[in-house]
Scaffold this active site. Structure first.
Site, mmCIF file in Angstrom:
data_model
loop_
_atom_site.group_PDB
_atom_site.id
_atom_site.type_symbol
_atom_site.label_atom_id
_atom_site.label_comp_id
_atom_site.label_asym_id
_atom_site.label_seq_id
_atom_site.Cartn_x
_atom_site.Cartn_y
_atom_site.Cartn_z
ATOM 1 C CB SER A 262 20.522 -56.516 -37.573
ATOM 2 O OG SER A 262 21.641 -55.799 -36.569
ATOM 3 C CE LYS B 14 24.752 -58.230 -38.162
ATOM 4 N NZ LYS B 14 23.496 -57.485 -38.361
#
Length: 185
Positions: free
Chosen positions: A53, A96
């Site tokens: 990701s 993230k």
């Protein structure tokens, strides 16, 4: 007869020296383990990235160091890569990038991310967002996060609870040390 006593005496002395040596090394090892425990639970965290990701910034299998003290005296900034507890279960640890700050509006249109109506300049993203999203109005004390691999990232856009609260942030990713060394910033 006297010779045998001296030999036994030397054997006891030798065992005592060995015992003292083992105790000295045990103290050193115990101190090292205690320091490692304190450092890893208060100052830094070591993490291995399991998914893609955050590609191309951080590849799967990379090992990184998280600074647990990064936000003790300041707030997270846009662009910081953070480690945090996933808002929907409070247990899983995610990594993230901070995109939206408290009080801002974030949305995706026509392949671009907009913050308060302005296009976000994202040199770390390699491809455009494939689907529109938002707008999301970020509450006080919370952050909107996304993976750099936008079209292959389970992030704020899709969660039931889309915002990461500050007290759920573990820390800021500082650098990768395996398979290569590189600073994040």
């Amino acid at each position: 007869m006297e010779l045998k006593r001296n030999r036994r005496g030397n054997g006891n002395e030798k065992r005592m020296r060995i015992l003292h040596e083992v105790l000295d090394w045990s103290r050193v090892i115990a101190t090292g383990l205690a320091l490692a425990f304190v450092i890893s639970n208060t100052l830094i965290a070591n993490a291995q990235v399991p998914t893609g990701s955050m590609e191309e910034t951080i590849m799967p299998g990379s090992r990184i160091i998280i600074n647990r003290l990064a936000y003790m005296s300041k707030e997270p900034s846009r662009g910081d890569i953070i480690s945090f507890y996933y808002p929907d279960d409070g247990k899983s640890v995610y990594l993230k990038r901070v995109i939206g700050l408290p009080g801002e509006s974030v949305e995706g249109r026509e392949g671009r991310v907009y913050v308060d109506g302005a296009v976000l300049d994202e040199e770390y993203v390699e491809e455009a967002v494939s689907a529109d999203f938002g707008p999301f109005l970020i509450p006080s004390g919370s952050y909107f996060v996304m993976g750099d691999n936008r079209n292959n990232s389970w992030d704020s856009r899709y969660w039931e609870n889309p915002y990461v609260e500050k007290d759920e942030i573990i820390g800021r990713a500082e650098f990768e040390y395996f398979p290569e060394f590189k600073w994040f910033r």
